[in-house]
Write a protein that holds these residues in place. Structure first.
Motif, PDB file in Angstrom:
ATOM      1  N   ILE A   1       0.865  -1.181   0.000  1.00 37.25           N
ATOM      2  CA  ILE A   1       0.000   0.000   0.000  1.00 37.25           C
ATOM      3  C   ILE A   1       0.897   1.225   0.000  1.00 37.25           C
ATOM      4  N   GLY A   2       0.813   1.999  -1.088  1.00 36.76           N
ATOM      5  CA  GLY A   2       1.726   3.119  -1.230  1.00 36.76           C
ATOM      6  C   GLY A   2       1.151   4.276  -2.007  1.00 36.76           C
ATOM      7  N   HIS A   3       2.065   5.013  -2.611  1.00 37.76           N
ATOM      8  CA  HIS A   3       1.764   6.322  -3.194  1.00 37.76           C
ATOM      9  C   HIS A   3       2.079   6.372  -4.680  1.00 37.76           C
ATOM     10  N   ASN A   4       1.398   7.273  -5.343  1.00 36.04           N
ATOM     11  CA  ASN A   4       1.764   7.613  -6.710  1.00 36.04           C
ATOM     12  C   ASN A   4       2.771   8.746  -6.639  1.00 36.04           C
ATOM     13  N   PRO A   5       3.666   8.886  -7.595  1.00 33.05           N
ATOM     14  CA  PRO A   5       3.728   8.178  -8.875  1.00 33.05           C
ATOM     15  C   PRO A   5       4.432   6.823  -8.799  1.00 33.05           C
ATOM     16  N   THR A   6       4.992   6.479  -7.648  1.00 30.21           N
ATOM     17  CA  THR A   6       5.785   5.255  -7.568  1.00 30.21           C
ATOM     18  C   THR A   6       4.943   4.012  -7.802  1.00 30.21           C
ATOM     19  N   MET A   7       3.703   3.990  -7.339  1.00 31.19           N
ATOM     20  CA  MET A   7       2.851   2.816  -7.547  1.00 31.19           C
ATOM     21  C   MET A   7       2.652   2.569  -9.041  1.00 31.19           C
ATOM     22  N   GLU A   8       2.423   3.622  -9.784  1.00 35.36           N
ATOM     23  CA  GLU A   8       2.251   3.503 -11.237  1.00 35.36           C
ATOM     24  C   GLU A   8       3.547   3.040 -11.903  1.00 35.36           C
ATOM     25  N   GLU A   9       4.666   3.581 -11.468  1.00 38.87           N
ATOM     26  CA  GLU A   9       5.968   3.166 -12.014  1.00 38.87           C
ATOM     27  C   GLU A   9       6.230   1.687 -11.724  1.00 38.87           C
ATOM     28  N   LEU A  10       5.842   1.229 -10.541  1.00 38.20           N
ATOM     29  CA  LEU A  10       6.036  -0.159 -10.160  1.00 38.20           C
ATOM     30  C   LEU A  10       5.188  -1.083 -11.029  1.00 38.20           C
ATOM     31  N   LEU A  11       3.929  -0.733 -11.208  1.00 36.65           N
ATOM     32  CA  LEU A  11       3.065  -1.551 -12.056  1.00 36.65           C
ATOM     33  C   LEU A  11       3.629  -1.642 -13.473  1.00 36.65           C
ATOM     34  N   GLU A  12       4.052  -0.516 -14.006  1.00 38.20           N
ATOM     35  CA  GLU A  12       4.631  -0.502 -15.353  1.00 38.20           C
ATOM     36  C   GLU A  12       5.900  -1.354 -15.421  1.00 38.20           C
ATOM     37  N   ALA A  13       6.730  -1.286 -14.397  1.00 36.11           N
ATOM     38  CA  ALA A  13       7.969  -2.063 -14.378  1.00 36.11           C
ATOM     39  C   ALA A  13       7.692  -3.563 -14.359  1.00 36.11           C
ATOM     40  N   LEU A  14       6.605  -3.969 -13.725  1.00 30.05           N
ATOM     41  CA  LEU A  14       6.301  -5.392 -13.599  1.00 30.05           C
ATOM     42  C   LEU A  14       5.533  -5.971 -14.785  1.00 30.05           C
ATOM     43  N   ILE A  15       4.627  -5.188 -15.387  1.00 31.47           N
ATOM     44  CA  ILE A  15       3.797  -5.749 -16.463  1.00 31.47           C
ATOM     45  C   ILE A  15       4.051  -5.126 -17.827  1.00 31.47           C
ATOM     46  N   GLY A  16       4.798  -4.039 -17.874  1.00 29.27           N
ATOM     47  CA  GLY A  16       5.062  -3.374 -19.147  1.00 29.27           C
ATOM     48  C   GLY A  16       4.084  -2.239 -19.399  1.00 29.27           C
ATOM     49  N   SER A  17       4.537  -1.274 -20.162  1.00 24.92           N
ATOM     50  CA  SER A  17       3.730  -0.064 -20.380  1.00 24.92           C
ATOM     51  C   SER A  17       2.486  -0.334 -21.217  1.00 24.92           C
ATOM     52  N   ASP A  18       2.560  -1.233 -22.200  1.00 25.54           N
ATOM     53  CA  ASP A  18       1.392  -1.494 -23.046  1.00 25.54           C
ATOM     54  C   ASP A  18       0.221  -2.020 -22.229  1.00 25.54           C
ATOM     55  N   GLN A  19       0.482  -3.022 -21.384  1.00 25.31           N
ATOM     56  CA  GLN A  19      -0.590  -3.592 -20.574  1.00 25.31           C
ATOM     57  C   GLN A  19      -1.083  -2.586 -19.538  1.00 25.31           C
ATOM     58  N   MET A  20      -0.165  -1.799 -18.974  1.00 25.16           N
ATOM     59  CA  MET A  20      -0.578  -0.821 -17.981  1.00 25.16           C
ATOM     60  C   MET A  20      -1.476   0.238 -18.613  1.00 25.16           C
ATOM     61  N   ILE A  21      -1.078   0.776 -19.746  1.00 21.23           N
ATOM     62  CA  ILE A  21      -1.868   1.819 -20.410  1.00 21.23           C
ATOM     63  C   ILE A  21      -3.229   1.280 -20.833  1.00 21.23           C
ATOM     64  N   ALA A  22      -3.265   0.027 -21.284  1.00 19.15           N
ATOM     65  CA  ALA A  22      -4.542  -0.576 -21.670  1.00 19.15           C
ATOM     66  C   ALA A  22      -5.483  -0.714 -20.473  1.00 19.15           C
ATOM     67  N   THR A  23      -4.922  -0.947 -19.289  1.00 17.93           N
ATOM     68  CA  THR A  23      -5.725  -1.157 -18.086  1.00 17.93           C
ATOM     69  C   THR A  23      -6.126   0.159 -17.426  1.00 17.93           C
ATOM     70  N   ILE A  24      -5.172   1.072 -17.299  1.00 20.25           N
ATOM     71  CA  ILE A  24      -5.448   2.356 -16.615  1.00 20.25           C
ATOM     72  C   ILE A  24      -4.932   3.510 -17.468  1.00 20.25           C
ATOM     73  N   PRO A  25      -5.612   3.800 -18.564  1.00 12.96           N
ATOM     74  CA  PRO A  25      -5.135   4.852 -19.467  1.00 12.96           C
ATOM     75  C   PRO A  25      -5.078   6.239 -18.827  1.00 12.96           C
ATOM     76  N   GLY A  26      -5.870   6.463 -17.794  1.00 14.03           N
ATOM     77  CA  GLY A  26      -5.888   7.761 -17.119  1.00 14.03           C
ATOM     78  C   GLY A  26      -4.946   7.848 -15.938  1.00 14.03           C
ATOM     79  N   GLY A  27      -4.127   6.834 -15.721  1.00  8.35           N
ATOM     80  CA  GLY A  27      -3.216   6.812 -14.577  1.00  8.35           C
ATOM     81  C   GLY A  27      -3.788   5.994 -13.437  1.00  8.35           C
ATOM     82  N   TYR A  28      -2.947   5.733 -12.449  1.00  7.42           N
ATOM     83  CA  TYR A  28      -3.304   4.887 -11.303  1.00  7.42           C
ATOM     84  C   TYR A  28      -4.239   5.657 -10.376  1.00  7.42           C
ATOM     85  N   PRO A  29      -5.502   5.242 -10.272  1.00  6.66           N
ATOM     86  CA  PRO A  29      -6.454   6.013  -9.470  1.00  6.66           C
ATOM     87  C   PRO A  29      -6.287   5.759  -7.973  1.00  6.66           C
TER      88      PRO A  29
END
Length: 169
Positions: free
Chosen positions: A113-141
């Motif tokens: 349980i943490g903070h943005n922007p690091t949470m978004e960076e972490l998700l992108e690092a683990l699954i890749g930017s394409d999958q992240m953007i497809a899932t949360i195009p508006g950023g990590y809510p």
């Protein structure tokens, strides 16, 4: 792509719910959830419990809004969970978040349980930017919960982690 190998084999990434603005003289660290944030935290925690998302370990930033989000998870998922609070998650870098996850070899499932922007960076690092953007195009809510499973590396796959669900309030 970043590699973290199991255990854990399931990672939950939860951004704290919506917080209020700092009051005069109040530090950012001390900002609590606002009324909407309390509702968001309860909703996402209930959804996680309904889907049997039961982390063995919950690790949270020590910031007030993260502690309050962690408490909602504990109430909904299991009263037996005692969150671990780590100061370094507040204003922590991607490297800090990765090191904390990599160090969790005793649990099969870990919620961070943490903070943005690091949470978004972490998700992108683990699954890749394409999958992240497809899932949360508006950023990590706020109160967004990503559920990731380890799938390993094989020919033709870029990421070892796959996003299996993304919950919001």
């Amino acid at each position: 792509m970043t590699t973290i190998t199991p255990p854990p084999s399931r990672i939950y990434l939860l951004r704290h719910a919506k917080s209020g603005w700092a009051e005069p003289g109040q530090h950012d660290f001390e900002r609590p959830l606002d009324n909407q944030g309390f509702a968001e935290a309860e909703i996402v925690a209930d959804k996680a419990a309904d889907r049997s998302y039961l982390p063995e370990t919950v690790i949270s930033s020590t910031a007030v809004r993260c502690r309050q989000t962690a408490e909602a998870i504990r109430r909904a998922v299991s009263e037996m969970i005692e969150p671990i609070y780590i100061d370094e998650l507040y204003n922590g870098s991607l490297g800090t978040y990765l090191a904390i996850l990599e160090g969790q070899k005793e649990s099969q499932s870990v919620m961070l349980i943490g903070h943005n922007p690091t949470m978004e960076e972490l998700l992108e690092a683990l699954i890749g930017s394409d999958q992240m953007i497809a899932t949360i195009p508006g950023g990590y809510p706020p109160a967004g919960l990503a559920v990731l499973d380890y799938r390993g590396f094989s020919a033709g796959t870029a990421a070892a982690w796959t996003l299996v669900d993304f919950l919001t309030a």
